[in-house]
Design an enzyme around this catalytic site. Sequence first.
Site, PDB file in Angstrom:
ATOM      1  N   ASP A  17     -26.649  30.549  13.929  1.00 42.45           N
ATOM      2  CA  ASP A  17     -25.623  31.301  13.442  1.00 42.45           C
ATOM      3  C   ASP A  17     -24.748  31.909  14.590  1.00 42.45           C
ATOM      4  OD1 ASP A  17     -23.998  32.964  11.572  1.00 42.45           O
ATOM      5  OD2 ASP A  17     -25.289  34.853  12.339  1.00 42.45           O
ATOM      6  N   SER A  18     -23.469  32.459  14.219  1.00 39.68           N
ATOM      7  CA  SER A  18     -22.634  32.879  15.415  1.00 39.68           C
ATOM      8  C   SER A  18     -23.087  34.208  16.036  1.00 39.68           C
ATOM      9  CB  SER A  18     -21.333  33.349  14.741  1.00 39.68           C
ATOM     10  OG  SER A  18     -21.470  34.668  13.829  1.00 39.68           O
ATOM     11  N   TYR A  49     -17.361  34.016  14.578  1.00 37.65           N
ATOM     12  CA  TYR A  49     -16.509  32.662  14.322  1.00 37.65           C
ATOM     13  C   TYR A  49     -15.522  32.700  13.161  1.00 37.65           C
ATOM     14  CZ  TYR A  49     -20.627  29.904  16.541  1.00 37.65           C
ATOM     15  OH  TYR A  49     -21.341  29.340  17.373  1.00 37.65           O
ATOM     16  N   GLY A  50     -15.381  33.887  12.481  1.00 31.90           N
ATOM     17  CA  GLY A  50     -14.522  33.884  11.266  1.00 31.90           C
ATOM     18  C   GLY A  50     -13.104  33.778  11.732  1.00 31.90           C
ATOM     19  N   CYS A  80     -24.823  30.283   8.665  1.00 29.75           N
ATOM     20  CA  CYS A  80     -23.508  30.983   8.923  1.00 29.75           C
ATOM     21  C   CYS A  80     -22.776  30.569   7.641  1.00 29.75           C
ATOM     22  CB  CYS A  80     -23.293  30.708  10.224  1.00 29.75           C
ATOM     23  SG  CYS A  80     -21.540  31.123  10.603  1.00 29.75           S
ATOM     24  N   ASN A  81     -22.066  31.293   6.901  1.00 32.81           N
ATOM     25  CA  ASN A  81     -21.147  30.760   5.758  1.00 32.81           C
ATOM     26  C   ASN A  81     -19.942  30.080   6.583  1.00 32.81           C
ATOM     27  OD1 ASN A  81     -21.854  32.164   2.891  1.00 32.81           O
ATOM     28  ND2 ASN A  81     -22.618  33.428   4.759  1.00 32.81           N
ATOM     29  N   THR A  82     -19.603  30.641   7.718  1.00 33.72           N
ATOM     30  CA  THR A  82     -18.378  30.362   8.289  1.00 33.72           C
ATOM     31  C   THR A  82     -18.631  28.782   8.893  1.00 33.72           C
ATOM     32  OG1 THR A  82     -17.959  32.657   8.953  1.00 33.72           O
ATOM     33  CG2 THR A  82     -16.465  30.938   9.951  1.00 33.72           C
ATOM     34  N   CYS A 188     -21.363  36.608   3.963  1.00 33.71           N
ATOM     35  CA  CYS A 188     -21.536  36.343   5.536  1.00 33.71           C
ATOM     36  C   CYS A 188     -23.056  36.670   5.788  1.00 33.71           C
ATOM     37  CB  CYS A 188     -20.348  37.190   6.004  1.00 33.71           C
ATOM     38  SG  CYS A 188     -20.813  37.369   7.805  1.00 33.71           S
ATOM     39  N   THR A 189     -23.664  35.863   6.707  1.00 30.48           N
ATOM     40  CA  THR A 189     -25.106  36.262   6.559  1.00 30.48           C
ATOM     41  C   THR A 189     -25.265  37.492   7.566  1.00 30.48           C
ATOM     42  OG1 THR A 189     -25.076  34.773   8.531  1.00 30.48           O
ATOM     43  CG2 THR A 189     -25.866  33.953   6.593  1.00 30.48           C
ATOM     44  N   HIS A 190     -24.308  38.145   8.307  1.00 27.95           N
ATOM     45  CA  HIS A 190     -24.367  39.337   8.960  1.00 27.95           C
ATOM     46  C   HIS A 190     -24.340  40.570   7.744  1.00 27.95           C
ATOM     47  CE1 HIS A 190     -23.185  37.101  12.313  1.00 27.95           C
ATOM     48  NE2 HIS A 190     -23.596  38.311  13.082  1.00 27.95           N
TER      49      HIS A 190
HETATM   50  N1  DGL Z   1     -22.776  35.081  10.011  1.00 24.23           N
HETATM   51  C1  DGL Z   1     -21.664  34.184  10.090  1.00 24.23           C
HETATM   52  C2  DGL Z   1     -21.341  33.901   8.598  1.00 24.23           C
HETATM   53  O1  DGL Z   1     -22.174  33.789   7.709  1.00 24.23           O
HETATM   54  C3  DGL Z   1     -20.482  35.362  10.491  1.00 24.23           C
HETATM   55  C4  DGL Z   1     -19.353  34.534  11.108  1.00 24.23           C
HETATM   56  C5  DGL Z   1     -18.685  35.129  12.052  1.00 24.23           C
HETATM   57  O2  DGL Z   1     -18.988  35.145  13.190  1.00 24.23           O
HETATM   58  O3  DGL Z   1     -17.373  35.748  11.820  1.00 24.23           O
HETATM   59  O4  DGL Z   1     -20.032  33.691   8.073  1.00 24.23           O
END
Ligand code: DGL
Length: 265
Positions: A17-18, A49-50, A80-82, A188-190
């Site tokens: 993930d990011s 990452y978004g 990570c969705n992004t 978003c997984t965060h």
């Molecule tokens: N956990 C990432 C997601 O699911 C966060 C992306 C990011 O870093 O902006 O999208």
Amino acid sequence: MSGFFFALNNQPIGIFDSGIGGLSIWKCIRELLPNESTIYIADSANAPYGDKSPEEIVYLSVKSTEKLIGLGAKIIVVACNTATTNAIRHLRDSYPLPFVGIEPATKPAAIQTKTGKIGILATKGTLASELFLNTSKQYRGSVEIIETVGAGLVQIVESGDFNKAKSLLRKYLEPMVEAGVDNIVLGCTHYPFLKGVIQEIIPDKIKLIDSGNAVAKRTEHLLLEHSNLSEALYPTHQIFTSGDPVLLKKITQNLFDEKIGIHRF
Ligand code: DGL
């Protein structure tokens, strides 16, 4: 492909993930698959990452993938969705091992809604991606989708001080509540780390949906399909971060209360 899987059973599941967000997925995978070893990459130095271009997201996803392959991963979970919505096609085309991705749970929310209105909170990179647009297009005729970019939330989760997210979350979620949504997708997984704060803001009757368990089930399904489930009695768990290992350790210890190896990426 089955040749690739031969004798890989006790190799780890690779997850990236990011940042720490994907640990919400890691937790679901650990609960469902307790015999599996895991290696997790938190690319916190490059979060979020978004806000990055699709090319940058692909580049960073390739870096994490190659590190996980180098460490012997038998399957990779893009937690990570992004990264999934921008890079998974490239990853699947480039590497021979299976990938599990995560996308905002638009479908379950659209199926479950009674008010005909759902909210989706996700990053700019996810909401602008072709993959997300194609999925959400299928439901737009039958339900109203209120999309909101959760700007700033990833950084707050990365800091470990979740309460700081309250005023931003009010700004993002109250318009959804006023519009009458009955399902809010945490895209978003965060964001699952902010569930406690979110529940203080929205009425109990609104359902929060994330994809953690679905991703864990999909991972199990792929491992089963390839006869590649681990039977290890003492699985190991390693986390690599490009950010601050001390902060990560503090946050993960609070969340999971267990000993895990933490290294620099
Ligand atoms: N956990 C990432 C997601 O699911 C966060 C992306 C990011 O870093 O902006 O999208």
